[in-house]
Write a protein that holds these residues in place. Sequence first.
Motif, short mmCIF file in Angstrom:
data_model
loop_
_atom_site.label_atom_id
_atom_site.label_comp_id
_atom_site.label_asym_id
_atom_site.label_seq_id
_atom_site.Cartn_x
_atom_site.Cartn_y
_atom_site.Cartn_z
N GLY A 3 9.12 4.49 4.44
CA GLY A 3 8.34 3.48 5.34
C GLY A 3 8.37 3.71 6.60
O GLY A 3 9.09 4.71 6.96
N PRO A 4 7.79 2.55 7.49
CA PRO A 4 7.61 2.99 8.72
C PRO A 4 9.14 2.72 9.40
O PRO A 4 10.24 1.98 8.57
CB PRO A 4 6.90 1.70 9.40
N VAL A 36 -0.05 7.17 9.76
CA VAL A 36 -0.32 5.79 9.25
C VAL A 36 0.95 5.04 9.42
O VAL A 36 1.28 3.97 9.85
CB VAL A 36 -0.62 5.90 7.74
N LEU A 37 2.08 5.85 9.12
CA LEU A 37 3.41 5.16 9.16
C LEU A 37 3.80 4.77 10.43
O LEU A 37 4.40 3.86 10.94
CB LEU A 37 4.42 5.88 8.56
N TRP A 96 0.58 5.18 0.37
CA TRP A 96 -0.17 6.24 0.92
C TRP A 96 0.28 7.51 0.53
O TRP A 96 1.49 7.92 0.42
CB TRP A 96 -0.07 6.10 2.33
N THR A 112 0.76 -1.14 0.01
CA THR A 112 -0.02 -0.04 0.00
C THR A 112 0.93 1.30 0.22
O THR A 112 1.78 1.34 0.88
CB THR A 112 -1.02 -0.09 1.15
N ASP A 116 7.23 -3.82 7.80
CA ASP A 116 7.35 -5.19 7.12
C ASP A 116 7.44 -4.81 5.50
O ASP A 116 7.65 -5.78 4.65
CB ASP A 116 6.32 -5.99 7.42
N TYR A 175 5.13 -3.46 3.73
CA TYR A 175 3.85 -3.56 2.92
C TYR A 175 3.09 -2.32 3.18
O TYR A 175 1.94 -2.07 2.51
CB TYR A 175 2.99 -4.71 3.71
N THR A 176 3.81 -1.15 3.76
CA THR A 176 3.12 0.22 3.87
C THR A 176 4.30 1.11 3.62
O THR A 176 5.34 0.96 4.41
CB THR A 176 2.80 0.50 5.32
N GLN A 189 1.99 3.76 13.04
CA GLN A 189 1.30 2.77 13.37
C GLN A 189 1.45 1.51 12.51
O GLN A 189 1.08 0.50 12.97
CB GLN A 189 -0.34 3.01 13.33
N ALA A 190 2.04 1.54 11.36
CA ALA A 190 2.18 0.36 10.61
C ALA A 190 3.36 -0.55 11.15
O ALA A 190 4.35 0.04 11.64
CB ALA A 190 2.45 0.97 8.95
N ALA A 191 3.40 -1.55 10.66
CA ALA A 191 4.46 -2.50 10.88
C ALA A 191 5.25 -2.26 9.89
O ALA A 191 5.31 -1.96 8.61
CB ALA A 191 4.07 -4.03 10.62
#
Length: 328
Positions: free
Chosen positions: A260-261, A86-87, A42, A40, A93, A95-96, A89-91
């Motif tokens: 990413g995160p 969003v970042l 964003w 995903t 991994d 995928y975000t 809180q995202a894992a």
Amino acid sequence: MAMNPDRRALLQALAALGLGTAWPAARAQAPDGFPSRPVTLWVPWPAGGATDLTMRVLAELAGRHLGQKVITENRSGAGGTLAMPVLQQAAPDGYTVAQLPQPALRMPWTQKVQWDPIRDTTPIIQLTGVTFGVVVAAASPFKSLDDVFAAAKARPGELTVSTNGVGTTPHVVMDELMGRRGLSYTHVPYKGTAEQMLAVASGQVQVGINSNGFAPFVDNGKLRLLVTFGEHRHKRWPTVPTLKELGHGIVASSPYGLVGPRGMSAPVVKLLHDAFKAALFDPAHLAELAKYDQEPMYLGPEEYGAALREAYAAEKRTVERLGLAAKP
């Protein structure tokens, strides 16, 4: 940042040649067969704007190299910073991922937020920058930036100036230009470029400042472009001066990229970087960027991370100089 056709062609060729050996190695290093499901992306701007449209082309092309779809999600508002929560809180991994625009490097200095654009992200790739400009309706009496200043001086606080949000580069630049002259105006923020440009063209607001999305409105004669913020005049509008050449000492292109995160692994970052780099230099994406007078401003993860840290520190200095710093 100008790039001649020969250099662009060379970069495309180098990027293409690099794929032949990079992909098998990158895939072999990725954990658990990453990616095994869609990624995903964003985009912190409304659907249909210039950044959204170019990001969708980029996502589709990157997905082909990843072997999984890259799904674009929009989260607009707050000056382009709503992907940060969003970042956070995202894992981590892979995928975000999200676009990181310049306002995300500025907002922590102007107001209290729960996230940090450096601490809470993993840099993946810097992509490009944007063309900023000041526009007015075709029927407007304003023929130059000096006309705008004169109107603000004649009727203090009554001039309506729209931007793409509080704390964005257009807002900060206009504040600086007006502040130097002791002028006041009414700021009208918009979430989307198309909505804002229609408001300027119809006379709902007198002046608009935004990025590349104004181009179609200028080219079809609905808006008049008074000035751009780049280092040099744009080929598309060679008669339009820059802020720099008018003596204002401001150059702004707001480079942006993907992050990413916090805490992503190096193999996953490499795989995502390689896919998005291939997409960045793909002829289809270059053609989409060209619609908005954008060109690649590529940086890899390490270089992009360094650039982000430098830009973050520079934004702090700018905010403090303009007296916009958040109160303790």
